[in-house]
Design a protein around this motif. Sequence first.
Motif, short mmCIF file in Angstrom:
data_model
loop_
_atom_site.label_atom_id
_atom_site.label_comp_id
_atom_site.label_asym_id
_atom_site.label_seq_id
_atom_site.Cartn_x
_atom_site.Cartn_y
_atom_site.Cartn_z
N ARG A 132 16.79 4.72 2.51
CA ARG A 132 16.65 4.21 4.09
C ARG A 132 16.37 5.02 4.41
NH1 ARG A 132 22.75 8.01 4.57
NH2 ARG A 132 21.71 10.20 4.12
N ARG B 196 16.23 30.50 1.83
CA ARG B 196 15.78 30.36 2.82
C ARG B 196 14.89 31.18 3.24
NH1 ARG B 196 18.61 24.09 3.05
NH2 ARG B 196 18.66 23.83 0.74
N ASN C 4 22.11 23.01 4.19
CA ASN C 4 21.07 21.69 4.80
C ASN C 4 20.89 20.90 5.89
OD1 ASN C 4 19.80 21.70 1.64
ND2 ASN C 4 21.57 20.30 1.06
N TYR D 52 16.85 18.09 5.86
CA TYR D 52 17.19 17.79 4.76
C TYR D 52 17.74 16.10 4.88
CZ TYR D 52 15.17 22.85 3.56
OH TYR D 52 15.39 23.94 3.78
N LEU E 76 27.96 22.92 -3.02
CA LEU E 76 27.44 23.33 -4.23
C LEU E 76 28.18 24.67 -4.66
CD1 LEU E 76 23.48 24.63 -3.15
CD2 LEU E 76 23.88 22.13 -4.33
N THR F 35 15.92 36.11 0.79
CA THR F 35 16.67 36.43 0.14
C THR F 35 17.63 36.15 -0.87
OG1 THR F 35 16.10 38.42 1.79
CG2 THR F 35 17.45 39.15 0.02
N HIS G 129 31.00 14.70 12.33
CA HIS G 129 32.41 13.30 12.74
C HIS G 129 32.97 14.16 11.69
CE1 HIS G 129 31.69 11.22 8.08
NE2 HIS G 129 30.81 11.67 7.83
N TYR H 238 31.32 17.17 0.00
CA TYR H 238 31.72 17.38 1.19
C TYR H 238 31.35 17.14 2.16
CZ TYR H 238 35.54 21.35 -0.73
OH TYR H 238 36.55 21.96 -1.60
N ASN H 239 31.85 16.44 3.27
CA ASN H 239 31.55 16.07 4.77
C ASN H 239 31.00 17.76 4.83
OD1 ASN H 239 30.52 13.94 4.28
ND2 ASN H 239 32.84 12.78 5.41
N PRO I 253 24.23 27.52 -6.00
CA PRO I 253 25.30 26.74 -7.37
C PRO I 253 25.06 27.63 -8.37
CG PRO I 253 22.35 26.11 -6.82
CD PRO I 253 23.05 27.11 -5.45
N CYS J 289 19.91 36.06 -3.77
CA CYS J 289 21.13 37.23 -3.30
C CYS J 289 20.94 37.21 -4.86
CB CYS J 289 22.34 36.52 -3.67
SG CYS J 289 23.09 34.98 -4.88
N SER K 126 23.85 29.91 4.39
CA SER K 126 24.27 30.32 5.60
C SER K 126 23.76 29.10 6.11
CB SER K 126 23.18 31.06 6.15
OG SER K 126 21.88 30.64 6.29
N GLY K 127 24.52 28.03 5.13
CA GLY K 127 25.06 26.99 5.24
C GLY K 127 26.01 26.73 6.89
N GLY L 137 21.28 27.59 8.25
CA GLY L 137 21.88 26.84 8.29
C GLY L 137 22.18 25.49 7.25
#
Length: 387
Positions: free
Chosen positions: A292, A34, A40, A55, A357, A218, A61, A363-364, A247, A220, A9-10, A38
């Motif tokens: 950072r 998780r 990361n 995360y 993944l 859950t 952007h 990817y952004n 992944p 998969c 569900s990212g 959402g």
Amino acid sequence: MYDSIVIGSGIAGATAARKLAQEGNRNVLVIEKRSHIGGNCYDRKDSHGVLIHEYGPHIFHTGIEKVFQFLSEFTDWYFFGHEVAANVSGKLIPVPFNLNTLHMVYDKEKADRLEKVLVSEYGEGSRIPIMELRKNENPEVKAIADYVYENIFLHYTMKQWGQTPEEISKEVTGRVPVVISHDNRYFGDKYQGMPREGYTYMFENMLNHPSITVWTDTDCREKLEFLPDKVLFQGQEFTGEVIYTGPIDELFDCVYGRLPYRSLDFQFEHFDQDSFQGRSVVNYTVSEDFTRITEFKYLTGQDVKGTTIVKEYPFAYTGALGEIPYYAILNEENQKLYKKYADKFANLSNVYLLGRLAEYKYYNIDAITERALDMAEHIIAGKQNGK
Ligand code: FAD
Ligand code: UDP
């Protein structure tokens, strides 16, 4: 009961699910391992009431209108021009290295001269990857490139990747080019900022649709089996679309070995003071073990008492419980290994691989949103899976 299944569900999964439900009239099941949606991009308030990104810091952007329009259906925006400073031996200088940085590093006379050289060599407004700039044979340009390489890239990259800038993909260091302008912003995109109420609120709106069901907590692998020629869902053949955003090695118990990733350990600290560093992000490019420090209130615009920061400590992902694979390590060898896993889907025409993944790419948010929109449109139009 379900027409389509989306795993994860990212931003990839949530975008595809919404589009398939809303425009494809499909009943969509989203399966998320998780306890929250959402991926990361997930954010939440910490115990002090400060909105944090669990995360790592995520700044939206984009210059892609289609993506901006789509996400704007689910959120208003808090716009700002994102700026980053590098801490170089205690001095803060703007990153990407630009003409303002040049004037902070050299005395006026030299900086004025070098500015003219850079503008005449590359043109005002150009963005030059550091590995390109280093090839320049003009000794003065070379000296700038060496300064930037040594003070901005070398140590930070060693921390982040455990490798030198020469050893990693050019695409990665190319994300932060030297910029021939006086613009201090980290990104050049037209739209930059934050979902006004946070990312999680935006995801809740995306997945809040009568034809979308979400199962969190859950994995998969408890519900689906990927056989060479068919997918089983709860033991029965499932012929609808299955979009997988996790992944891919893990679906097959890493039979060919694990796909390598870099991971991060996020160390959050709260202070009962208004401000810690007075700005959103400081990159530690020559010292410290972390890369950072992000101070969230300056990213989110939240007006809150106290302040929370996060330090990022990179390490090599091992697959141990609790570790999260964040960054695919882009090189030929890993690409070959990725392909061995991707080939396992060759005869599964209803399975689609999508996201950082599942595609093993860097990817952004905006790029993967666009890809998810395109993939869903392709599916809705009834086109064949491209394999
Ligand atoms: P993810 O967000 O990883 O979502 C995948 C989902 O699949 C996860 O929720 C996971 O739990 C779930 N899943 C995995 N396996 C299973 C399984 N077996 N069963 C069920 N569910 C499963 N991009 C930007 O544009 N701006 C930024 O400032 C920015 N900052 C970043 C900072 C960091 C530290 C990192 C690591 C990335 C950053 N990114 C940023 C990139 C951004 O995070 C990604 O583009 C985006 O999260 C990719 O979304 P995704 O849906 O592909 O993957
Ligand atoms: N990088 C660096 N110093 C910096 C910023 C970036 O060396 O101050 C290099 C580093 O290798 C990093 C890459 O450029 O991994 C891409 O940086 P970006 O900020 O895009 O990384 P992300 O936000 O995706 O972690």
